[in-house]
Enzyme design. Structure first.
Site, PDB file in Angstrom:
ATOM      1  N   ASP A 196      21.030  33.873  45.561  1.00 21.48           N
ATOM      2  CA  ASP A 196      21.475  34.466  46.603  1.00 21.48           C
ATOM      3  C   ASP A 196      20.611  34.062  48.020  1.00 21.48           C
ATOM      4  O   ASP A 196      21.224  33.180  48.936  1.00 21.48           O
ATOM      5  CB  ASP A 196      21.000  36.514  46.415  1.00 21.48           C
ATOM      6  CG  ASP A 196      22.045  36.689  45.808  1.00 21.48           C
ATOM      7  OD1 ASP A 196      21.145  37.859  46.087  1.00 21.48           O
ATOM      8  OD2 ASP A 196      22.710  35.752  45.328  1.00 21.48           O
ATOM      9  N   ALA A 197      20.014  34.045  47.465  1.00 23.40           N
ATOM     10  CA  ALA A 197      18.519  33.640  48.991  1.00 23.40           C
ATOM     11  C   ALA A 197      19.108  31.720  49.369  1.00 23.40           C
ATOM     12  O   ALA A 197      19.327  31.215  50.830  1.00 23.40           O
ATOM     13  CB  ALA A 197      17.029  32.837  48.437  1.00 23.40           C
ATOM     14  N   GLU A 198      19.552  30.866  48.997  1.00 19.63           N
ATOM     15  CA  GLU A 198      19.518  29.461  48.879  1.00 19.63           C
ATOM     16  C   GLU A 198      21.301  29.898  49.439  1.00 19.63           C
ATOM     17  O   GLU A 198      21.513  28.687  50.033  1.00 19.63           O
ATOM     18  CB  GLU A 198      20.104  28.694  47.264  1.00 19.63           C
ATOM     19  CG  GLU A 198      18.388  28.133  46.637  1.00 19.63           C
ATOM     20  CD  GLU A 198      18.929  27.857  45.460  1.00 19.63           C
ATOM     21  OE1 GLU A 198      19.437  28.815  44.334  1.00 19.63           O
ATOM     22  OE2 GLU A 198      18.547  27.348  44.654  1.00 19.63           O
ATOM     23  N   TYR A 199      21.860  30.906  48.702  1.00 18.55           N
ATOM     24  CA  TYR A 199      23.494  30.102  49.334  1.00 18.55           C
ATOM     25  C   TYR A 199      23.408  31.195  50.863  1.00 18.55           C
ATOM     26  O   TYR A 199      23.805  31.267  51.808  1.00 18.55           O
ATOM     27  CB  TYR A 199      24.066  32.075  48.387  1.00 18.55           C
ATOM     28  CG  TYR A 199      24.986  31.875  49.129  1.00 18.55           C
ATOM     29  CD1 TYR A 199      25.541  32.953  49.841  1.00 18.55           C
ATOM     30  CD2 TYR A 199      27.039  31.225  48.808  1.00 18.55           C
ATOM     31  CE1 TYR A 199      27.047  33.036  50.575  1.00 18.55           C
ATOM     32  CE2 TYR A 199      28.497  31.387  48.862  1.00 18.55           C
ATOM     33  CZ  TYR A 199      28.144  32.192  50.048  1.00 18.55           C
ATOM     34  OH  TYR A 199      29.054  32.962  50.506  1.00 18.55           O
ATOM     35  N   SER A 223      61.747  41.412  41.594  1.00 17.64           N
ATOM     36  CA  SER A 223      60.546  41.828  40.603  1.00 17.64           C
ATOM     37  C   SER A 223      61.583  41.840  39.056  1.00 17.64           C
ATOM     38  O   SER A 223      62.247  41.260  38.676  1.00 17.64           O
ATOM     39  CB  SER A 223      61.523  43.888  41.091  1.00 17.64           C
ATOM     40  OG  SER A 223      63.118  43.625  40.865  1.00 17.64           O
ATOM     41  N   GLU A 225      51.510  37.742  29.884  1.00 21.12           N
ATOM     42  CA  GLU A 225      50.030  37.737  30.536  1.00 21.12           C
ATOM     43  C   GLU A 225      49.654  39.454  30.727  1.00 21.12           C
ATOM     44  O   GLU A 225      50.592  40.480  30.811  1.00 21.12           O
ATOM     45  CB  GLU A 225      50.313  37.241  31.709  1.00 21.12           C
ATOM     46  CG  GLU A 225      50.957  35.696  32.144  1.00 21.12           C
ATOM     47  CD  GLU A 225      51.023  34.938  33.046  1.00 21.12           C
ATOM     48  OE1 GLU A 225      50.598  36.042  34.306  1.00 21.12           O
ATOM     49  OE2 GLU A 225      51.418  33.906  33.235  1.00 21.12           O
ATOM     50  N   LYS A 259      49.326  42.696  32.507  1.00 26.40           N
ATOM     51  CA  LYS A 259      50.000  42.955  34.078  1.00 26.40           C
ATOM     52  C   LYS A 259      49.078  43.381  35.315  1.00 26.40           C
ATOM     53  O   LYS A 259      49.107  45.111  34.804  1.00 26.40           O
ATOM     54  CB  LYS A 259      51.617  43.612  33.900  1.00 26.40           C
ATOM     55  CG  LYS A 259      52.134  43.779  35.182  1.00 26.40           C
ATOM     56  CD  LYS A 259      53.626  44.420  34.806  1.00 26.40           C
ATOM     57  CE  LYS A 259      54.581  44.959  35.335  1.00 26.40           C
ATOM     58  NZ  LYS A 259      53.986  45.806  36.517  1.00 26.40           N
ATOM     59  N   ARG A 296      54.331  41.465  49.842  1.00 23.66           N
ATOM     60  CA  ARG A 296      55.831  41.342  48.634  1.00 23.66           C
ATOM     61  C   ARG A 296      56.953  42.316  50.020  1.00 23.66           C
ATOM     62  O   ARG A 296      58.076  41.488  50.666  1.00 23.66           O
ATOM     63  CB  ARG A 296      56.106  42.222  48.397  1.00 23.66           C
ATOM     64  CG  ARG A 296      57.459  42.309  47.247  1.00 23.66           C
ATOM     65  CD  ARG A 296      57.154  42.608  45.771  1.00 23.66           C
ATOM     66  NE  ARG A 296      58.460  41.910  45.309  1.00 23.66           N
ATOM     67  CZ  ARG A 296      59.604  43.114  45.691  1.00 23.66           C
ATOM     68  NH1 ARG A 296      59.502  44.113  46.302  1.00 23.66           N
ATOM     69  NH2 ARG A 296      60.601  43.299  44.665  1.00 23.66           N
ATOM     70  N   GLU A 319      48.445  38.452  41.847  1.00 25.39           N
ATOM     71  CA  GLU A 319      47.797  39.784  42.149  1.00 25.39           C
ATOM     72  C   GLU A 319      46.634  40.305  42.694  1.00 25.39           C
ATOM     73  O   GLU A 319      45.668  39.815  41.850  1.00 25.39           O
ATOM     74  CB  GLU A 319      48.193  40.364  40.861  1.00 25.39           C
ATOM     75  CG  GLU A 319      48.790  41.879  40.938  1.00 25.39           C
ATOM     76  CD  GLU A 319      50.288  42.573  41.339  1.00 25.39           C
ATOM     77  OE1 GLU A 319      50.827  40.946  40.984  1.00 25.39           O
ATOM     78  OE2 GLU A 319      50.038  43.538  41.185  1.00 25.39           O
TER      79      GLU A 319
END
Ligand SMILES: NC(=O)c1cc2c(=O)c3cc(F)ccc3oc2nc1N
Length: 332
Positions: A39-42, A88, A117, A119, A140, A175
């Site tokens: 986190d520090a580097e980021y 849809s 996949e 949903k 949408r 999504e």
């Protein structure tokens, strides 16, 4: 002694390098859950980027990671017409419905294989990129016209602000969703603040994405699974599995649970297996989406007025939620 003055081009070069490294770190951290930076580097990279953009505002671009933190207050959402309508899915509720779907598909594509996949139970967000840069996000809406929510989409760390390749134009569908952990945390915070709570992650995601103040959206820890592209210039994709690989190459997160099956019986088996496993995922799912894998076969099958003939949603059976009926004492 006069400090050596960095020449502008070195600084500009450093700015580009910072943007790329932070974008890649975001992908590793939020997308793959395998952070390479501490986190520090980021934070140090982000601070350097913010300082450079402050010193040279003319170098600030809309695809800079510094633009994610929100801060845009939409008055109301402009309406926007989608490049192609967002249709849809027809629903299947049992094996019979799926076998009926398969019969209709095989009248046109006897050799069809299916990609199945999860949903994701969120809301569809359509993204438009020009020259590789995110220029628009939209809900949408009614399928033809949606609400323009670009500033809010920018705050979602798994929506790339810039593609890996500067395609002149790319339209992506996916999504937007709120992971279960973010949902629980949000409702707890709201309860403690005496605010109303959201009924489910889908409503929380919808409320967060249609939020006027993108600073608030940025705090909601939303995420995004991409699943569709409109034929992008120059890369004709031959199957849904190629679409999913292409999306990953461009820096999107694709839900990893997809599988390929050549018979509907195997699809049905997977649907039953996933119905049992649905609570093991860190996001809500309300079923599976079964798609003919081959693009040419999809085109042959075409669409009804409102749905593709080459895809169907299998909806999980409603769960028997044991309702505890308060014991009622009847005094006679
Ligand atoms: N919620 C989802 O996870 C999900 C939703 C859709 C769609 O709504 C959808 C709608 C179409 F007209 C065509 C393909 C689609 O593919 C989809 N694929 C998914 N994985």
């Amino acid at each position: 002694k006069e400090q050596p003055k960095f020449d502008e081009s070195q600084l500009f070069q450093r700015l580009q390098e910072l943007k790329e490294r932070i974008q890649e770190a975001n992908y590793q951290y939020y997308g793959l859950d395998q952070p390479k930076l501490t986190d520090a580097e980021y934070d140090a990279l982000m601070q350097e980027l913010l300082a450079l953009e402050k010193a040279h505002p003319e170098w600030k671009t809309s695809d800079s990671p510094s633009q994610r933190v929100g801060g845009y207050i939409a008055k109301e959402f402009p309406k926007i017409r989608h490049a192609e309508p967002l249709l849809s899915l027809d629903n299947a509720f049992n094996a019979g419905d799926l076998q009926e779907f398969d019969r209709r598909v095989r009248m046109v594509a006897p050799q069809a294989e299916y990609v199945v996949e999860l949903k994701i139970d969120g809301l569809t967000v359509a993204l438009t990129y020009e020259d590789g840069v995110l220029v628009r996000g939209a809900t949408r809406g009614d399928g033809e016209v949606g609400e323009e929510i670009t500033a809010n989409a920018r705050t979602i760390s798994t929506i790339p602000l810039r593609l890996r390749k500067p395609l002149s134009r790319l339209d992506v569908r996916g999504e937007g969703y709120m992971p279960k952990s973010s949902f629980a945390q949000l409702n707890q915070e709201r309860e403690e603040a005496g605010l109303s709570t959201f009924a489910n992650p889908r409503n929380a995601a919808a409320g967060s994405l249609r939020q006027q103040d993108s600073k608030i959206t940025a705090q909601r820890r939303l995420s995004y699974f991409a699943y569709q592209v409109l034929t992008p210039e120059g890369t004709e994709l031959a199957s849904q599995t190629e679409v999913l690989s292409f999306l990953q190459e461009q820096g999107f997160i694709v839900n990893p649970e997809f599988k390929i099956f050549s018979t509907i019986e195997d699809v049905i088996g997977y649907c039953e297996e996933m119905a049992e496993k649905r609570h093991t995922f860190i996001y809500d799912i309300d079923g599976l989406v079964i798609k003919v894998n081959d693009m040419a076969q999809q085109r042959e099958l075409g669409f009804t007025a409102k749905s593709p003939r080459w895809a169907i949603a299998y909806k999980f059976p409603a769960e028997q939620v044991e309702t505890v009926v308060e014991s009622i004492e009847i005094r006679v």
